[in-house]
Design a protein around this motif. Structure first.
Motif, PDB file in Angstrom:
ATOM      1  N   ALA A  73       0.845  -1.204   0.006  1.00 26.71           N
ATOM      2  CA  ALA A  73       0.070   0.190   0.011  1.00 26.71           C
ATOM      3  C   ALA A  73       1.031   1.114   0.020  1.00 26.71           C
ATOM      4  N   GLU A  74       1.911   1.263   0.799  1.00 24.84           N
ATOM      5  CA  GLU A  74       3.086   2.421   0.907  1.00 24.84           C
ATOM      6  C   GLU A  74       3.578   2.553  -0.496  1.00 24.84           C
ATOM      7  N   GLU A  75       4.135   1.559  -1.158  1.00 23.16           N
ATOM      8  CA  GLU A  75       4.507   1.500  -2.454  1.00 23.16           C
ATOM      9  C   GLU A  75       3.484   2.048  -3.448  1.00 23.16           C
ATOM     10  N   GLY A  76       2.346   1.607  -3.373  1.00 27.76           N
ATOM     11  CA  GLY A  76       1.054   2.003  -4.110  1.00 27.76           C
ATOM     12  C   GLY A  76       1.128   3.318  -4.069  1.00 27.76           C
ATOM     13  N   LYS A  77       0.962   3.781  -2.836  1.00 22.56           N
ATOM     14  CA  LYS A  77       0.914   5.523  -2.686  1.00 22.56           C
ATOM     15  C   LYS A  77       2.181   6.132  -3.068  1.00 22.56           C
ATOM     16  N   GLN A  78       3.417   5.706  -3.065  1.00 22.51           N
ATOM     17  CA  GLN A  78       4.289   6.494  -3.935  1.00 22.51           C
ATOM     18  C   GLN A  78       4.417   6.358  -5.202  1.00 22.51           C
ATOM     19  N   LEU A  80       1.732   6.130  -6.984  1.00 24.73           N
ATOM     20  CA  LEU A  80       0.628   7.050  -7.334  1.00 24.73           C
ATOM     21  C   LEU A  80       0.953   8.563  -7.274  1.00 24.73           C
ATOM     22  N   SER A  81       1.984   8.818  -6.304  1.00 20.25           N
ATOM     23  CA  SER A  81       2.571  10.171  -6.188  1.00 20.25           C
ATOM     24  C   SER A  81       3.330  10.436  -7.364  1.00 20.25           C
ATOM     25  N   SER A  82       4.148   9.485  -7.613  1.00 19.69           N
ATOM     26  CA  SER A  82       5.159   9.661  -8.979  1.00 19.69           C
ATOM     27  C   SER A  82       4.541   9.669 -10.297  1.00 19.69           C
ATOM     28  N   SER A  84       1.530  10.907 -10.483  1.00 20.26           N
ATOM     29  CA  SER A  84       0.877  11.847 -10.561  1.00 20.26           C
ATOM     30  C   SER A  84       1.840  13.073 -10.930  1.00 20.26           C
TER      31      SER A  84
END
Length: 184
Positions: A73-78, A80-82, A84
Motif C-alpha cells: 500500500a505504501e509503495e502504491g501510494k508512492q 501514485l504520487s510519482s 501524478s
C-alpha cells in the motif's frame, strides 16, 4: 449440567465446618492431584508440540501478509504520487509542445499569407501590364485605322474639291506623307 451446578452451589456457599458435619465433601487425594497435574502437563506439552507451532506459524504468516500488504500500500501510494507528478510533467510538456506547434502554425500561416499576397500582387502587376500592352496595341491599331480613314476622307474630300480623278499611285504617296506628318 444444570443439575450439577444446582447441587454444587449450596455446597460452595456453606462454610467448611458445616460441610464436614454433613459428611458430604471429601478432599482430593494426593494421587488424584498428581494425576491431574500430569494430565495437565501432558496436555500442555501436546499443545506446545502439535497445536502451538501451527498456530504461531499461522499468526506469523498472517502478520507477514499484513506487513506485506501495508508495504505494498505504501509503495502504491508512492507510485501514485510519482505517477501524478509524471502526469503533471507530461501535461506541462504537452502544453509546451502545443504552444510551440501553435506558434509554428501561426508563423507558417503568416508566411503563406505573405506569399499569397506577394503572388497576388505580382499577378495583379502582370495583369495590369498585359492590360497596358493590350490597350497600347489597340490604341496603335486604332491610330493606324484612324490614319487610314483620315487619309481616305482627305482623298475623298480632295477629289470632290478638285472634281477630277487623282492617280492612285500619287494618292498613296500623298497619304503616306500625310501620315508621317500626323505622327510627328
Amino acid at each position: 449440567m444444570m443439575n450439577i451446578f444446582t447441587k454444587a452451589l449450596p455446597l460452595l456457599l456453606l462454610p467448611a465446618p458445616a460441610l464436614a458435619a454433613e459428611g458430604g465433601l471429601k478432599l482430593l487425594s494426593f494421587t488424584t492431584l498428581l494425576g491431574e497435574i500430569a494430565t495437565f502437563g501432558i496436555l500442555i506439552w501436546v499443545m506446545m508440540k502439535y497445536v502451538w507451532p501451527p498456530l504461531m506459524n499461522a499468526i506469523e504468516t498472517r502478520q507477514k501478509e499484513i506487513a506485506d500488504g501495508l508495504a505494498a500500500a505504501e509503495e502504491g501510494k508512492q507510485a501514485l504520487s510519482s505517477a501524478s507528478a509524471r502526469k503533471d510533467e507530461l501535461l506541462a510538456e504537452a502544453r509546451a509542445k502545443a504552444s510551440v506547434y501553435i506558434a509554428e502554425g501561426e508563423k507558417r500561416r503568416s508566411e503563406i499569407v505573405e506569399a499569397a499576397r506577394g503572388e497576388a500582387e505580382s499577378e495583379n502587376a502582370r495583369i495590369l501590364e498585359q492590360g497596358r500592352q493590350k490597350l497600347e496595341s489597340e490604341r496603335a491599331a486604332m491610330c493606324r485605322e484612324l490614319e487610314a480613314k483620315v487619309g481616305e476622307l482627305v482623298i475623298a474630300g480632295a477629289s470632290k474639291v478638285l472634281a477630277r480623278e487623282v492617280d492612285i499611285g500619287v494618292h498613296v504617296d500623298i497619304v503616306d506623307s500625310l501620315k508621317q506628318n500626323l505622327r510627328s
